[in-house]
Each structure stands twice: as structure tokens, then as C-alpha cells.
Scaffold this motif. Structure first.
Motif, mmCIF file in Angstrom:
data_model
loop_
_atom_site.group_PDB
_atom_site.id
_atom_site.type_symbol
_atom_site.label_atom_id
_atom_site.label_comp_id
_atom_site.label_asym_id
_atom_site.label_seq_id
_atom_site.Cartn_x
_atom_site.Cartn_y
_atom_site.Cartn_z
ATOM 1 N N THR A 40 7.699 -25.207 7.885
ATOM 2 C CA THR A 40 9.213 -24.866 7.453
ATOM 3 C C THR A 40 10.120 -25.620 8.468
ATOM 4 N N THR A 41 11.296 -25.712 7.971
ATOM 5 C CA THR A 41 12.266 -26.500 8.809
ATOM 6 C C THR A 41 13.322 -25.474 9.418
ATOM 7 N N PHE A 42 13.901 -25.981 10.456
ATOM 8 C CA PHE A 42 14.766 -25.356 11.178
ATOM 9 C C PHE A 42 15.834 -26.264 11.769
ATOM 10 N N ASP A 43 17.386 -25.896 12.072
ATOM 11 C CA ASP A 43 18.103 -26.765 12.641
ATOM 12 C C ASP A 43 19.146 -25.826 13.757
ATOM 13 N N ASN A 44 18.824 -24.800 13.798
ATOM 14 C CA ASN A 44 19.578 -23.951 14.777
ATOM 15 C C ASN A 44 18.576 -22.971 15.700
ATOM 16 N N LEU A 45 19.317 -22.573 17.006
ATOM 17 C CA LEU A 45 18.558 -21.594 17.530
ATOM 18 C C LEU A 45 18.225 -20.430 17.149
ATOM 19 N N ASP A 46 19.067 -19.814 16.408
ATOM 20 C CA ASP A 46 18.593 -18.363 15.527
ATOM 21 C C ASP A 46 17.554 -18.507 14.817
ATOM 22 N N GLU A 47 17.492 -19.511 14.264
ATOM 23 C CA GLU A 47 16.209 -19.557 13.423
ATOM 24 C C GLU A 47 14.835 -19.716 14.027
ATOM 25 N N LEU A 48 14.981 -20.278 15.074
ATOM 26 C CA LEU A 48 13.918 -20.338 16.253
ATOM 27 C C LEU A 48 13.459 -18.780 16.547
ATOM 28 N N LYS B 79 3.988 -23.739 11.695
ATOM 29 C CA LYS B 79 4.485 -25.184 12.197
ATOM 30 C C LYS B 79 5.816 -25.264 11.563
ATOM 31 N N LEU B 80 6.694 -26.127 12.529
ATOM 32 C CA LEU B 80 8.088 -26.143 12.442
ATOM 33 C C LEU B 80 8.492 -27.599 12.529
ATOM 34 N N VAL B 81 9.482 -27.993 11.726
ATOM 35 C CA VAL B 81 10.071 -29.247 11.611
ATOM 36 C C VAL B 81 11.568 -29.387 11.877
ATOM 37 N N VAL B 82 12.030 -29.928 12.815
ATOM 38 C CA VAL B 82 13.543 -29.985 12.990
ATOM 39 C C VAL B 82 14.327 -30.682 12.266
ATOM 40 N N ARG B 83 15.306 -30.248 11.540
ATOM 41 C CA ARG B 83 15.836 -31.280 10.377
ATOM 42 C C ARG B 83 17.167 -31.703 11.138
ATOM 43 N N CYS C 128 22.377 -34.926 19.281
ATOM 44 C CA CYS C 128 22.832 -34.346 20.793
ATOM 45 C C CYS C 128 22.483 -32.747 20.881
ATOM 46 N N ASP C 129 22.258 -32.249 19.549
ATOM 47 C CA ASP C 129 21.654 -30.903 19.807
ATOM 48 C C ASP C 129 20.040 -30.476 19.919
ATOM 49 N N VAL C 130 19.408 -31.764 19.635
ATOM 50 C CA VAL C 130 17.961 -31.611 19.318
ATOM 51 C C VAL C 130 17.309 -31.427 20.786
ATOM 52 N N PRO C 131 17.322 -31.819 21.776
ATOM 53 C CA PRO C 131 17.050 -31.282 23.220
ATOM 54 C C PRO C 131 17.056 -29.634 23.419
ATOM 55 N N ALA C 132 18.075 -29.352 23.118
ATOM 56 C CA ALA C 132 18.302 -27.988 23.576
ATOM 57 C C ALA C 132 17.279 -27.246 22.542
ATOM 58 N N LEU C 133 17.186 -27.543 21.048
ATOM 59 C CA LEU C 133 16.451 -26.942 20.185
ATOM 60 C C LEU C 133 14.948 -26.877 20.506
ATOM 61 N N LEU C 134 14.614 -28.118 20.923
ATOM 62 C CA LEU C 134 13.218 -28.243 21.407
ATOM 63 C C LEU C 134 12.759 -27.433 22.678
ATOM 64 N N ALA C 135 13.700 -27.454 23.531
ATOM 65 C CA ALA C 135 13.489 -26.637 24.809
ATOM 66 C C ALA C 135 13.389 -25.266 24.626
ATOM 67 N N ARG C 136 14.154 -24.671 23.489
ATOM 68 C CA ARG C 136 14.233 -23.219 23.266
ATOM 69 C C ARG C 136 12.776 -23.048 22.511
ATOM 70 N N MET D 117 12.543 -37.368 21.653
ATOM 71 C CA MET D 117 12.989 -36.413 22.091
ATOM 72 C C MET D 117 11.925 -35.435 22.351
ATOM 73 N N GLY D 118 11.043 -35.201 21.238
ATOM 74 C CA GLY D 118 10.077 -34.361 21.025
ATOM 75 C C GLY D 118 8.720 -34.879 22.096
ATOM 76 N N GLU D 119 8.751 -35.969 22.298
ATOM 77 C CA GLU D 119 7.776 -36.491 23.493
ATOM 78 C C GLU D 119 8.360 -35.975 24.897
ATOM 79 N N ALA D 120 9.530 -36.119 25.093
ATOM 80 C CA ALA D 120 10.089 -35.648 26.422
ATOM 81 C C ALA D 120 9.958 -34.396 26.685
ATOM 82 N N ALA D 121 10.113 -33.443 25.230
ATOM 83 C CA ALA D 121 9.898 -32.002 25.572
ATOM 84 C C ALA D 121 8.551 -31.515 25.677
ATOM 85 N N GLY D 122 7.407 -32.506 25.564
ATOM 86 C CA GLY D 122 6.164 -32.119 25.810
ATOM 87 C C GLY D 122 5.538 -31.757 24.325
#
Length: 466
Positions: free
Chosen positions: A151-159, A170-174, A195-203, A241-246
Motif C-alpha cells: 500500500t501507499t502512504f504520504d503522511n505521518l498519521d497513515e504510518l 509493505k509500504l510505498v511512499v507517494r 522535503c517531507d520524505v526524510p521525516a516520513l522515512l525516519a518515522r 533519501m531511502g538509502e540514507a534512512a537505511g
């Protein structure tokens, strides 16, 4: 690569026998052979507007399944690396889904209802992406029970929601892209800015969720192929950004937006951009950036209108006429009322910004349709006049065309046809005013090779029987 197509199991049907079914779908609908014109003529031969029961002269579609097959073959030719996941929302007709399933596509579902429809046809949940970044909690719980795990997500609450109700999904960032060159823009509602993707991946990492890739959508009905290059550039940035987040992303979903008219140009841009931003040295099998998937980077897309736009045509009956109507001295001279409108299949005028053009099916109850005619398809020598066309409801907004040109001889009881009505029409048709949405008559088309191929594909999959 998708599975090869089986050869025909029986001799091909005869296109001339347009009124004789060549098979029946598992859902019960008859399937015929022959062209759009042959199907319309055969169907109208069974309708007497003067004696039929109520709703006997209802508007109806003709759908050419072979046209969908040809679009699929075109896709494989132009974008062989990319597996299409058909956007069910575009046209959820069971015959369309059955054919595409038999051809090996996946399915982009946006709701629990769409998921249940696809699963109900015996399609594996592994062929579904739940491509809605903002889902109801109950839908997420149902997805877990049904085995939907992408499934896809694009916000913190969805996580947080996924962590609570489907933590192994399995998640896919939109990500947000530039959709200003599309008929229907989606970025105003969905997509995370880069600009929001690093925070989403960190969460996601903090919640121990598995993010496997990136998705985007350039908007429905994209008329600028360059939009895909820009989107793929952004997608590569999100991969970094995904690689940087591990994370080690192995899925790229390039969304929809594919227009039939410029598909070749779009495909060229996509191929070139994939070579530029997702080169084999990084993303092919064995590449340094994709380690956990033996086939390298998996690329999917979510085409909808590309498959069905020109596979459906709609016949409407003229149920009433007002003569001598002039708005400003130069405006329409008549008002025609047809039995389908903005609350039915023509909702596409409002929600999909489509422009429709009627052609004449009958004049004085005589079949006159000319599919290759550039204008209204009228017989030579017919006097034309300015008119407007309206839907059947009691709402004054139910207007199809405020001004067009049709033969003056067009009368109550005659029929019009609208071509290229397969995308975002049936899916949003309602029963407002108690009016029934149009039914669908299916054909395998008039091209013998296409008819044979579709017949074989559907028969082999158990979707078509004699």
C-alpha cells in the motif's frame, strides 16, 4: 515479463454474425463478435421504441474487448519493463477486469470495495496494490485479513495507522510531482513534497515498518510527456533519501496519466528517464542499489483510461425535443433530450473534464451510422441545424452540449452515439431520478486476429464459455 498468450482453442468467431453470441462470460453476459457499427445495428434491431416495455429503449454501451487487448499489446511493446496495474476506478466492469487478469496485469485498487471486487473474481491478493495514501482504519484491517500487503502512504498519521492495524504491510511512499500539465490534477490532494520524505522515512524506521519503494502520479490525462521525466527525477531523489534512512528500495510505481493520443511519446520519455535516473549499474539484477530482490528494480504503473477510453461507445435515445428554441437570436434552434446525462455516463463532463461529440445512429428509425465520418455522421445532403443536447433528469444542470450541430431531421425516437466513452463514465453513474445506468453489450470486435486472441485468452482462463 507477463505470461505468453495462448493460441486460439477453437476456430475464430465470424464477425458478420453480430447478433449471435459467441460465448458467455462467467458473470452471465453474452459476448458477440463484430464491429461497433454491427453491434449497434443488431442491438437496435431488437428495440421498438413504440412498443417496448418501460426502460426497453435505455441507453447502452458497446464494449470492444479486442481493443483492450490491442492496448495491452501496445503497452508491452512500448514499456516491456513496466508491469501495468490497471486502475479499477477508471472502469470497474467485470469483463474488463477478467480480461486484464487473464492477460497478466496487476490491479490498482483505491478502496475496500474495489479490492473485494477483484478478489471476488478469483484474482490473487499479490496482484493488488492498495494505492490510496489515506485509508479508513477498517479498510486497513480488512486488507490484512484479505492478504493485501502492499500500500501507499504520504503522511505521518497513515504510518501510525499501518503500525497499529497492519504492521507487516509493505509500504510505498507517494511523492508529490508537477501535475500542472494534466487534465485532472491530483497533487492538491495527495503526495508528499520531497522535503517531507526524510521525516516520513525516519518515522517509518522508528515504527519498524518496511518501506519498499516510491510512487507518484503526474495526474490523470497527462498531455505533456516531459512531466514523467521530472517525476522520475524526483523519484530517484526519494530513492536516495531511502538509502540514507537505511532502506533498500526495490519498487518504483510510476502511477497513471497515460493518454492514448500521446502514449508513444510518453513511453519514449519514460524509457529514456529510467535509463538516466535508474541505470542498470544500480538497479538491474545484481545492481548495487537493489540487493533483496533477485529481479532487480520492480517497476509498475497504474494505467486506466489508456486501456478503456476508446474501447466503449454509448448509444442514447432521443426521448423529447423542443423546436424553435433560440437563446440570443443566433443560438440553438432546438433542444434535444436524451435518456442518459450528467448523472449517468456523462458525469465525465463534470468530473473528468471530457468533451463529447454526438454522431447520428438513426434518422427516421433508419440506421445511418458512419464511424469514419468526421462530423455528426449524417447522410449526405441532410440539412443541419444548431441545437443543444440535454440529459433526462429534472435538473437544469443536466446539459450535455449547450450548442452543437445535428441533422434537422433528427426526431424523437432516433438514436445518437458517443465514441470513446470508456474512461470515468460507468464508474460514477448514479440512479438519480430513479434512472437506470446504461448496460453494456460486449463484442470481440471485427478484426479476426484480435477476436481470436481474446476468445482464446478468456476461454483459457475460464472466463468465457459456450
Amino acid at each position: 515479463m507477463l505470461a505468453p498468450y495462448p493460441r486460439a482453442l477453437t476456430p475464430p468467431p465470424e464477425p458478420e454474425a453480430a447478433s449471435i453470441p459467441v460465448g458467455k462470460l462467467a458473470s452471465g453476459e453474452h459476448v458477440y463478435s463484430g464491429s461497433f457499427a454491427q453491434q449497434f445495428e443488431a442491438a437496435l434491431g431488437d428495440i421498438d421504441v413504440d412498443t417496448c416495455e418501460a426502460e426497453g429503449e435505455n441507453a447502452f454501451f458497446v464494449a470492444d474487448l479486442a481493443q483492450i487487448y490491442r492496448q495491452h499489446m501496445w503497452w508491452l511493446q512500448e514499456l516491456p519493463r513496466i508491469v501495468p496495474f490497471y486502475a479499477v476506478k477508471c472502469n470497474p466492469e467485470p469483463a474488463v477486469i477478467r480480461l486484464l487478469a487473464a492477460l497478466g496485469t496487476g490491479f490498482d485498487c483505491a478502496s475496500n470495495g474495489e479490492i473485494q471486487q477483484v478478489l471476488g473474481l478469483g484474482i490473487s491478493p499479490s496482484r493488488i496494490i492498495y494505492a490510496n495514501p489515506c485509508k479508513a482504519a477498517s479498510f486497513v484491517r480488512r486488507a490484512l485479513k484479505q492478504g493485501i500487503d502492499l500500500t501507499t502512504f504520504d503522511n505521518l498519521d497513515e504510518l501510525d495507522k499501518i503500525k497499529r492495524f497492519h504492521p507487516d504491510c509493505k509500504l510505498v511512499v507517494r511523492i508529490l510531482t508537477d501535475d500542472s500539465k494534466s487534465v485532472c490534477q491530483l497533487g492538491i490532494k495527495f503526495g508528499a513534497p520531497l522535503c517531507d520524505v526524510p521525516a516520513l522515512l525516519a518515522r517509518a524506521r522508528a515504527l519498524e515498518l518496511d518501506v519498499v519503494g516510491v510512487s507518484f502520479h503526474v495526474g490523470s490525462g497527462c498531455y505533456d510527456p516531459a512531466a514523467y521525466r521530472d517525476a522520475l527525477m524526483r523519484a530517484r531523489a526519494a530513492f536516495d533519501m531511502g538509502e540514507a534512512a537505511g532502506y533498500n528500495f526495490d519498487l518504483l510505481d510510476i502511477g497513471g496519466g497515460f493518454e492514448n493520443g500521446n502514449f508513444g511519446a510518453i513511453a519514449q520519455v519514460v524509457r529514456d528517464s529510467l535509463d538516466e535516473y535508474f541505470p542498470d549499474v544500480d538497479f538491474a539484477p545484481g545492481g548495487r542499489r537493489v540487493q533483496r530482490h533477485r529481479d532487480g528494480l520492480r517497476i509498475i504503473a497504474e494505467p486506466g483510461r489508456f486501456y478503456v477510453h476508446n474501447a466503449f461507445s454509448l448509444a442514447t435515445n432521443i426521448i423529447a425535443r423542443r423546436q424553435g428554441h433560440v437563446t440570443d437570436g443566433n443560438g440553438p434552434q432546438a433542444m434535444y433530450y436524451q435518456n442518459d446525462g450528467a448523472y449517468g455516463a456523462f458525469n465525465c463532463l463534470i468530473f473528468d473534464h471530457q468533451v463529447v461529440r454526438p454522431k447520428v445512429l438513426t434518422l427516421d428509425q433508419q440506421f445511418v451510422y458512419r464511424p469514419d465520418a468526421p462530423g455528426a455522421g449524417e447522410p449526405d445532403g441532410e440539412e443541419m441545424h444548431s441545437c443543444s443536447v440535454w440529459g433526462p433528469t429534472c435538473d437544469s444542470m443536466d446539459c450535455i452540449l449547450r450548442e452543437t450541430t445535428l441533422p434537422r431531421a433528427l426526431d424523437v425516437g432516433d438514436w445518437l452515439v458517443y465514441e470513446n466513452m470508456g474512461a470515468y463514465t460507468l464508474c460514477a453513474a448514479s440512479s438519480f431520478n430513479g434512472l437506470r445506468p446504461p448496460r453494456v453489450r460486449y463484442t470481440l470486435g471485427s478484426d479476426i486476429d484480435g477476436a481470436q486472441a481474446v476468445y482464446a485468452v478468456l476461454s483459457s482462463a475460464g472466463h468465457l464459455c459456450n
